[in-house]
Design an enzyme around this catalytic site. Structure first.
Site, mmCIF file in Angstrom:
data_model
loop_
_atom_site.group_PDB
_atom_site.id
_atom_site.type_symbol
_atom_site.label_atom_id
_atom_site.label_comp_id
_atom_site.label_asym_id
_atom_site.label_seq_id
_atom_site.Cartn_x
_atom_site.Cartn_y
_atom_site.Cartn_z
ATOM 1 N N GLY A 325 0.787 -1.226 0.000
ATOM 2 C CA GLY A 325 0.000 0.000 0.000
ATOM 3 C C GLY A 325 0.817 1.273 0.000
ATOM 4 C CB THR A 326 3.978 1.997 -1.177
ATOM 5 O OG1 THR A 326 4.143 1.026 -0.146
ATOM 6 C CG2 THR A 326 5.041 3.064 -1.043
#
Length: 509
Positions: A325-326
């Site tokens: 989740g970046t």
């Protein structure tokens, strides 16, 4: 005659880039722009970034040595009893594959984003924080038009974003009512929280009202954070990991980051490889990716430089990590300051901090964060990550870049660096060229390689998974470069990237 450029930005969303542009136009520097962009990413890229998460900044002030600001998350100082914590699995549907994550208040690690943004602001910025927060607060209040990529992300993690009544009040009552492409998504509570944060500072989260709400929410709902976790949190300023690669110096995220170490190792393997032909280069690149994956699994690999190996063992060890989740933002300003920030919220834990619209992280929800399994992490520890904001210094040119993409970050950043330095590709070609990734015995091959190149890859003897086209699986590298007097920016189209170069005429109009 064209007007001189006053800055450039590359990011994963047009509004994130626009927030940086707005403060550059007003005379802010690259660090003002990165703070404004990070706040906007919390609004415009909500599945990837949140004030409830953390990240890293690589800051390269003109004429000074670069420094890394580590504001990633910490594990709680005390583990909760397994039968009392709120931690449960959900399935994320990527279409062709389903992946299990763990969410709930028990998955929340100590957030670092609030402290990190104010540490950057205090040390590096020139505009007031309330001014830097204006674009994000305005967008949260007026609404963000959801693009295709972020609509897709909401569907992938739908079970998380409809998991609780508070989350449903922000994002939608069920999967079908989550934000869709073309829909205007408003977050009024988040707008108020951002403005309050900008006025009151990080104490609001660590010893003020929002911190008290967070601890009470965890106490009542099965979380593991306590008041001393917030009180003990500190931003770490680190010397970047520096390696020489051909005619360039590369600076990247040092331990406890995993990504920077692995990129440095691969660059060391490739440093003396002659660029005699595309086929030989691909063979060597595949071997470097394969060996790097072995180092990822075994830090005792004897091929790693002894000094680097000892640092790797000592700093990383069995440190828990989160690689999901970046998003990333890169900025350069007219003075030659460069900033690269990689930011993450995991996938979110399904719980919103009461009354704020802030989705809390689920960094403790990755089952393999410790070899001993879920809930076996070391207490009170800065978590590791694959995130790797990176600086390239060459004669007459400097660039910063980084990527989202979980474990593929190391491969994506490595290949863009080698495309720029070893192959001397134009900036856009270096980002959009097809990529490879090797992990656990499987070579993933992105669409776009020629038939001759595919024959070389097939001859490697590895198990191969061919993709038909470019895909967000292979990361999203956003890069800006200052080359003599010219500035350039490219956002990776794999993840909805946007690159903007601003000249003085635009700023004046």
């Amino acid at each position: 005659m064209s007007s001189p450029a006053i800055g450039a930005v590359a990011s994963g969303h047009e509004l994130t880039a626009a927030a940086a542009r707005e403060v550059l136009e007003e005379g802010g520097n690259a660090f003002d722009a990165i703070v404004a962009a990070a706040l906007m990413a919390c609004v415009a890229e909500p599945v990837l970034c949140s004030l409830g998460g953390g990240g890293y900044l690589l800051a390269a002030s003109c004429g000074e040595e670069p420094v890394v600001y580590d504001f990633f998350t910490d594990t709680p100082r005390t583990r909760g009893a397994s039968d009392q914590i709120d931690l449960h699995p959900v399935d994320a549907d990527f279409g062709s594959v389903t992946q299990q994550f763990h969410v709930g208040l028990g998955a929340v690690a100590t957030p670092g984003m609030p402290a990190g943004l104010f540490a950057m602001h205090r040390d590096l910025c020139r505009l007031p924080m309330p001014r830097l927060a204006e674009p994000a607060a305005r967008a949260a209040r007026d609404g963000v038009v959801i693009n295709r990529f972020h609509a897709y992300l909401f569907q992938v993690v739908a079970p998380i974003y409809v998991a609780t009544a508070a989350a449903r009040a922000v994002y939608g009552r069920d999967r079908e009512s989550l934000p869709r492409e073309g829909q205007r998504f408003r977050q009024p509570d988040l707008a108020v929280a951002i403005e309050l944060f900008a006025r009151e500072g990080p104490g609001l989260f660590y010893d003020g009202e929002l911190g008290r709400r967070l601890i009470e929410q965890c106490r009542q709902g099965g979380g593991q954070l306590a008041r001393d976790d917030l009180a003990a949190y500190q931003v770490r300023r680190r010397e970047p990991l520096a390696v020489r690669y051909r005619n360039a110096r590369i600076f990247t995220n040092p331990p406890p980051s995993r990504g920077g170490m692995l990129i440095a190792f691969a660059l060391a393997l490739l440093a003396e490889t002659p660029v005699a032909g595309r086929e030989q280069w691909l063979r060597t690149l595949v071997e470097a990716l394969r060996l790097t994956d072995r180092v990822r699994a075994d830090c005792g690999n004897p091929l790693l430089d002894r000094e680097l190996l000892e640092r790797y063992r000592a700093e990383l060890g069995l440190r828990p990590g989160c690689d999901r989740g970046t998003t990333h933002v890169s900025v350069v300003d007219r003075e030659g300051n460069l900033a690269a920030a990689s930011l993450s919220n995991g996938e979110g834990c399904g719980h919103v901090l009461a009354g704020t619209g802030i989705m809390l992280n689920n960094m403790l929800g990755e089952e393999d964060i410790n070899p001993q399994g879920l809930q076996r992490w070391q207490p009170g520890t800065r978590m590791a990550s694959m995130m790797a904001p990176t600086l390239i210094e060459q004669p007459g040119a400097r660039a910063v870049l980084g990527s989202g993409g979980s474990k593929r970050i190391r491969s994506a950043v490595l290949q863009v660096v080698t495309n720029l330095v070893a192959l001397d590709m134009p900036l856009e070609d270096a980002v959009t060229a097809p990529r490879l990734h090797f992990e656990d015995g499987l070579l993933s091959v992105e669409g776009g390689f020629s038939p001759a190149e595919l024959r070389v890859l097939d001859a490697s003897g590895l198990r191969i998974d061919r993709w038909s086209d470019r895909n967000f699986f292979f990361g999203g590298v956003h890069v800006v470069r200052q080359r003599r007097e010219a500035l350039g920016a490219v956002g990776d189209p794999r993840r909805g990237g946007v690159g903007l170069t601003l000249n003085s005429a635009q700023a004046a109009s």
